[in-house]
Design an enzyme around this catalytic site. Structure first.
Site, PDB file in Angstrom:
ATOM      1  N   GLY A  45      -8.749  11.607  -7.912  1.00 33.55           N
ATOM      2  CA  GLY A  45      -8.557  10.259  -8.445  1.00 33.55           C
ATOM      3  C   GLY A  45      -9.028   9.202  -7.466  1.00 33.55           C
ATOM      4  O   GLY A  45      -9.471   8.115  -7.865  1.00 33.55           O
ATOM      5  N   ALA A  46      -8.947   9.527  -6.184  1.00 35.67           N
ATOM      6  CA  ALA A  46      -9.363   8.547  -5.181  1.00 35.67           C
ATOM      7  C   ALA A  46     -10.868   8.265  -5.284  1.00 35.67           C
ATOM      8  O   ALA A  46     -11.317   7.152  -4.988  1.00 35.67           O
ATOM      9  CB  ALA A  46      -8.999   9.044  -3.788  1.00 35.67           C
TER      10      ALA A  46
ATOM     11  N   GLY B 269      14.700 -18.673   5.289  1.00 35.25           N
ATOM     12  CA  GLY B 269      15.280 -18.985   3.986  1.00 35.25           C
ATOM     13  C   GLY B 269      14.183 -19.071   2.938  1.00 35.25           C
ATOM     14  O   GLY B 269      13.107 -18.490   3.078  1.00 35.25           O
ATOM     15  N   GLY B 270      14.468 -19.836   1.893  1.00 39.52           N
ATOM     16  CA  GLY B 270      13.500 -19.982   0.809  1.00 39.52           C
ATOM     17  C   GLY B 270      12.176 -20.543   1.278  1.00 39.52           C
ATOM     18  O   GLY B 270      11.143 -20.392   0.599  1.00 39.52           O
TER      19      GLY B 270
HETATM   20  C1  HXC Z   1      18.004 -30.983   9.583  1.00 35.98           C
HETATM   21  C2  HXC Z   1      17.521 -29.801  11.474  1.00 35.98           C
HETATM   22  C3  HXC Z   1      17.382 -28.630  10.723  1.00 35.98           C
HETATM   23  C4  HXC Z   1      17.581 -28.715   9.315  1.00 35.98           C
HETATM   24  C5  HXC Z   1      17.008 -28.146  12.778  1.00 35.98           C
HETATM   25  N1  HXC Z   1      17.288 -29.441  12.734  1.00 35.98           N
HETATM   26  N2  HXC Z   1      17.071 -27.615  11.551  1.00 35.98           N
HETATM   27  N3  HXC Z   1      17.840 -30.974  10.897  1.00 35.98           N
HETATM   28  N4  HXC Z   1      17.896 -29.908   8.792  1.00 35.98           N
HETATM   29  N5  HXC Z   1      17.426 -27.650   8.523  1.00 35.98           N
HETATM   30  C6  HXC Z   1      17.292 -30.356  13.863  1.00 35.98           C
HETATM   31  C7  HXC Z   1      18.448 -30.123  14.830  1.00 35.98           C
HETATM   32  O1  HXC Z   1      19.563 -30.819  14.414  1.00 35.98           O
HETATM   33  C8  HXC Z   1      17.877 -30.671  16.127  1.00 35.98           C
HETATM   34  O2  HXC Z   1      17.968 -32.077  16.106  1.00 35.98           O
HETATM   35  C9  HXC Z   1      16.404 -30.326  16.016  1.00 35.98           C
HETATM   36  O3  HXC Z   1      16.136 -30.117  14.628  1.00 35.98           O
HETATM   37  C10 HXC Z   1      16.029 -29.094  16.761  1.00 35.98           C
HETATM   38  O4  HXC Z   1      16.945 -28.055  16.409  1.00 35.98           O
HETATM   39  P1  HXC Z   1      17.615 -27.129  17.508  1.00 35.98           P
HETATM   40  O5  HXC Z   1      18.687 -26.385  16.810  1.00 35.98           O
HETATM   41  O6  HXC Z   1      17.969 -27.904  18.710  1.00 35.98           O
HETATM   42  O7  HXC Z   1      16.389 -26.212  17.881  1.00 35.98           O
HETATM   43  P2  HXC Z   1      16.366 -24.668  18.228  1.00 35.98           P
HETATM   44  O8  HXC Z   1      17.464 -24.342  19.187  1.00 35.98           O
HETATM   45  O9  HXC Z   1      14.969 -24.352  18.603  1.00 35.98           O
HETATM   46  O10 HXC Z   1      16.722 -23.912  16.845  1.00 35.98           O
HETATM   47  C11 HXC Z   1      15.869 -24.018  15.741  1.00 35.98           C
HETATM   48  C12 HXC Z   1      16.538 -23.454  14.473  1.00 35.98           C
HETATM   49  C13 HXC Z   1      17.920 -24.113  14.281  1.00 35.98           C
HETATM   50  C14 HXC Z   1      16.755 -21.951  14.671  1.00 35.98           C
HETATM   51  C15 HXC Z   1      15.610 -23.689  13.312  1.00 35.98           C
HETATM   52  O11 HXC Z   1      17.762 -25.524  14.361  1.00 35.98           O
HETATM   53  C16 HXC Z   1      18.534 -23.816  12.960  1.00 35.98           C
HETATM   54  O12 HXC Z   1      19.121 -22.728  12.787  1.00 35.98           O
HETATM   55  N6  HXC Z   1      18.440 -24.736  12.023  1.00 35.98           N
HETATM   56  C17 HXC Z   1      19.053 -24.612  10.729  1.00 35.98           C
HETATM   57  C18 HXC Z   1      18.301 -23.651   9.895  1.00 35.98           C
HETATM   58  C19 HXC Z   1      18.808 -23.579   8.489  1.00 35.98           C
HETATM   59  O13 HXC Z   1      19.894 -23.050   8.256  1.00 35.98           O
HETATM   60  N7  HXC Z   1      18.059 -24.198   7.584  1.00 35.98           N
HETATM   61  C20 HXC Z   1      18.395 -24.185   6.197  1.00 35.98           C
HETATM   62  C21 HXC Z   1      17.908 -22.853   5.694  1.00 35.98           C
HETATM   63  S1  HXC Z   1      18.085 -22.714   3.983  1.00 35.98           S
HETATM   64  P3  HXC Z   1      18.029 -32.936  17.436  1.00 35.98           P
HETATM   65  O14 HXC Z   1      18.288 -34.307  16.956  1.00 35.98           O
HETATM   66  O15 HXC Z   1      19.124 -32.364  18.269  1.00 35.98           O
HETATM   67  O16 HXC Z   1      16.685 -32.798  18.093  1.00 35.98           O
HETATM   68  C22 HXC Z   1      16.652 -23.214   3.433  1.00 35.98           C
HETATM   69  C23 HXC Z   1      16.609 -23.154   1.973  1.00 35.98           C
HETATM   70  C24 HXC Z   1      15.251 -23.409   1.474  1.00 35.98           C
HETATM   71  O17 HXC Z   1      15.777 -23.565   4.101  1.00 35.98           O
HETATM   72  C25 HXC Z   1      15.294 -23.102   0.018  1.00 35.98           C
HETATM   73  C26 HXC Z   1      13.985 -23.247  -0.615  1.00 35.98           C
HETATM   74  C27 HXC Z   1      14.052 -22.728  -2.010  1.00 35.98           C
END
Ligand code: HXC
Length: 510
Positions: free
Chosen positions: A404-405, A169-170
């Protein structure tokens, strides 16, 4: 008193455990180190000083007020690499997946600000699920605060990102604005939208690894500058890179002890250029034979291999190297190689790193793919980067410097300080055959006449001497003495001062 001391130790112990032993074990099971283990490997032993170990988030949504781990998923502070100061943040995947909250962002911002104020590089170890979902817009705001500080730090202190887990993501845009991105093979990935969204929107089926793994970003997209086998290797290589870099834009790069004679003669270089001008040879051989102890740190090794970029030392002093590689696409310039080299030249110029350019270039790559892709603008990036650079610039033309290079590759006309050529250099508008076929089109059906014209063109122009007569080449040098000549050239430029006219900033063709 004893109780309080003990309490402190106990609180520290809990903080050091992050998300707990179960999640630490899960991290290890994936072949990844924990955030703290990474810092230990990155920094000199016992040099880490931590900030904000007890900082916690302030979120009260979704029952978060009951789960407030100390440190909030990122470990921040400073330490040393071979005795030189760096700031570091390391995201802790065991705490809410290393996700970025308002307070997590504040911790990163604090060290970004201190790094700029105190003039030391920032190294970010990224391992995060992105924006902390429970915090919503507070998390997005946190990202933007980090981004803004990335921009402010750019060109002031070196910024290095290591991607050691998810970065999606971002979140990718903070590393994207830093000077170097390194990835760990198989355990890290970067993408703006993940495989599921890609499937929904474009119907493409792709794995996370294919979409944004280390191989994709070092070979296809050029987002990353290097890929390493595991966490340990990645961190060791970051240490090696930091040794080449100045701490900030007010300091010169470090001068290391060297054990290699600056006047070393390399007789084998006299036969590096093959007799046939169309036969390739490996430009890396020249790089290794010129460098102190043959040591070369390559940047973007797997991308646009027709140009080589990286760092070496001459008499212990860091030098950035840009070199055409005749082994790939005959060493021509194209969109990818121009972009790769332009960014590298600009990095060197930001941080007062002198540039050595080794030239064997038959021109720009022709074709619709290149023209439609905007080779005019991308080629101009490299031209612009060399033209604006005020660091010492030494150029050696080993063979072809056509069209040019020739101008682009740190020529005299772009304020090259020392422009050397080997006797094998051919400095001309184009190769003899192509030139003959244009200016003697009437004789095209007479192979004998064409051969004679080609020979005549070669004798007159396929040499360094016309350029040397004009002063565009300062000296024609023996290949065997290249190290000695470039060492002396850079030594004579240690006090170089050159200023561009005042401007708010330039407008490089992006
Ligand atoms: C809060 C999160 C989290 C998040 C993971 N966790 N991502 N908690 N916010 N964004 C937590 C889970 O709940 C879990 O907690 C622990 O971290 C580990 O995650 P798992 O899913 O068990 O791990 P894994 O299977 O290795 O998968 C990792 C992952 C997945 C692929 C990153 O967790 C995931 O898809 N997370 C969400 C990603 C996402 O959509 N993020 C937002 C993107 S948008 P527990 O308690 O069970 O250990 C963004 C915008 C930014 O980032 C913009 C900036 C401008």
């Amino acid at each position: 008193m004893k109780d309080i001391l003990q309490q402190l130790e106990e609180r520290r112990e809990v903080a050091r455990l992050g998300g707990g032993q179960r999640r630490i074990d899960s991290q290890h099971a994936k072949g990844k180190l924990t955030a703290r283990e990474r810092i230990e490997l990155l920094l000199d032993e016992d040099s880490f000083e931590e900030f904000d170990m007890f900082k916690t988030h302030r979120c009260t949504e979704f029952g978060m007020e009951k789960d407030k781990p100390a440190g909030d998923g990122v470990i921040t502070g400073w330490g040393t690499i071979n005795g030189r100061m760096v700031y570091v943040f390391s995201q802790d995947f065991t705490v809410f997946g290393g996700s970025l909250s308002e307070t997590h962002a504040q911790k990163i911002c604090k060290i970004q600000e201190m790094a700029v104020q105190n003039g030391a590089p920032i190294i970010g170890l990224n391992d995060s699920g992105g924006a902390r979902i429970q915090e919503g817009v507070d998390s997005l705001a946190g990202y933007a605060e980090v981004f803004q500080r990335n921009v402010m730090a750019s060109g002031v202190v070196p910024q290095i990102s290591v991607i050691m887990g998810p970065c999606a993501g971002g979140a990718v845009y903070s590393p994207a604005m830093t000077d170097f991105i390194f990835m760990v093979k198989d355990t890290s990935y970067m993408f703006v939208t993940g495989p599921d969204v890609v499937k929904t929107v474009t119907n493409e089926v792709v794995t996370a690894e294919e979409l944004g793994g280390a191989s994709t970003h070092t070979k296809k997209s050029s987002v990353a500058d290097g890929a390493f086998e595991n966490d340990v290797e990645a961190l060791a290589e970051v240490r090696r890179l930091v040794d080449f870099l100045p701490l900030n834009n007010r300091e010169k790069p470090p001068v290391r002890p060297f054990f290699d004679e600056p006047g070393r003669i390399e007789k084998s270089l006299d036969t590096l250029i093959p007799d046939n001008p169309n036969t390739p040879y490996d430009m890396k051989e020249l790089i290794h034979k010129v460098a102190d102890e043959g040591d070369f740190y390559e940047i973007q090794e797997d991308y646009a291999k027709n140009i080589i970029t990286g760092f070496m030392r001459l008499e212990g002093q860091t030098v950035g190297v840009v070199a055409n590689q005749p082994m790939v696409l005959a060493g021509c310039l194209d969109i990818d190689s121009s972009r790769k080299a332009a960014r590298f030249v600009r990095f060197c110029d930001c941080f007062e790193i002198p540039i050595l350019t080794l030239v064997d270039v038959p021109g720009f790559l022709p074709g619709t793919t290149q023209e439609y892709g905007g080779v005019i603008k991308h080629g101009a990036k490299l031209l612009f980067a060399y033209g604006e650079a005020t660091v010492p610039k030494v150029t050696v033309i080993t063979r072809k410097a056509y069209g040019g290079a020739y101008d682009v590759m740190s020529s005299k006309h772009l304020r090259g300080d020392f422009n050397y050529a080997w006797p094998t250099a051919e400095i001309a508008v184009m190769g003899a055959k192509g030139a003959t076929e244009i200016i003697h089109r009437a004789d095209l059906n007479d192979p004998e006449k064409i051969a004679a014209h080609t020979k005549d063109y070669e004798d007159r122009f396929a040499t360094p001497f016309v350029a040397a007569e004009r002063g565009f080449i300062d000296e024609v040098i023996m290949p065997q003495s290249t190290r000695k000549r470039v060492c002396r050239a850079f030594a004579s430029l240690r006090n170089k001062q050159q200023k561009n006219p005042w401007k708010k900033h330039d407008n490089i063709p992006l």
